[in-house]
Scaffold this active site. Sequence first.
Site, short mmCIF file in Angstrom:
data_model
loop_
_atom_site.label_atom_id
_atom_site.label_comp_id
_atom_site.label_asym_id
_atom_site.label_seq_id
_atom_site.Cartn_x
_atom_site.Cartn_y
_atom_site.Cartn_z
N LEU A 299 0.87 -1.18 0.00
CA LEU A 299 0.00 0.00 0.00
C LEU A 299 0.90 1.23 0.00
O LEU A 299 1.90 1.27 0.72
CB LEU A 299 -0.89 0.03 1.25
CG LEU A 299 -2.25 -0.64 1.20
CD1 LEU A 299 -2.93 -0.53 2.56
CD2 LEU A 299 -3.14 -0.01 0.13
N ASP A 300 0.56 2.24 -0.80
CA ASP A 300 1.32 3.48 -0.80
C ASP A 300 1.29 4.13 0.57
O ASP A 300 0.32 3.95 1.33
CB ASP A 300 0.74 4.46 -1.83
CG ASP A 300 1.00 4.01 -3.26
OD1 ASP A 300 1.96 3.26 -3.48
OD2 ASP A 300 0.23 4.44 -4.15
N PRO A 301 2.32 4.91 0.91
CA PRO A 301 2.33 5.60 2.21
C PRO A 301 1.10 6.47 2.46
O PRO A 301 0.64 6.58 3.60
CB PRO A 301 3.60 6.45 2.14
CG PRO A 301 4.50 5.71 1.20
CD PRO A 301 3.58 5.11 0.18
#
Length: 230
Positions: free
Chosen positions: A50-52
């Site tokens: 998951l992206d930050p």
Amino acid sequence: MTTEDFQSGQVLLIDKPLTWTSFQAVNKLRWEIRQAFNIKKIKVGHAGTLDPLATGLLIICTGKMTKQIHTYQGQDKEYTGTFVLGSTTPSYDLETEIDQTFPTEHISEALIHEATKQFIGDIEQFPPVFSALKKDGKRLYEYARAGESVEINSRTVRISEFEITKIDGQNISFKVVCSKGTYIRSLAHDFGKALSSGAHLSVLRRTKIGDFNVANAVSPEDFIASLSSE
């Protein structure tokens, strides 16, 4: 749970907080498990990054269950979030600043709903240049941050559901169910183009991976607290 439980393998459902990387979440939980049970070494891995700037469901496997990570990675995923119409960013989300603005006066609610139809099924999608995919041994985001151009090939992904759940001015809330490898940031960018405007992703939350639901996940803090009560 015991040392043996984690070594034999557990599937942990974690609700990843905003700004955490998936790598940080794995490292944090690995360290906490080692400290709690005085384990020198244990395998811990996640089943899909998951992206930050995204929150939500992160499947983390321990011990022997890390061998099953690929089965979870291949399952369909559900996301909710928000697109912002009328502007784009180089990263297609809020990681970078707005670089272009576009008119939105021509966009109606009917046009927004109609535009979703062209993204249902198998589609060709270009990953964002600000992504962790590798090209010639380097991450794409390394090229992007260095200001270097790089050719990115499109990939075929499948979107089985794309629903607009709320329209609030230029903020468009959505729900998407898609295959492995789909970039919701790219979907935001392409959706803006489909409306003869621009768009970027402002909010993203992963709510499901296969049959696993974020409603059954716990925060890293709650998981760590549960270790101290073992």
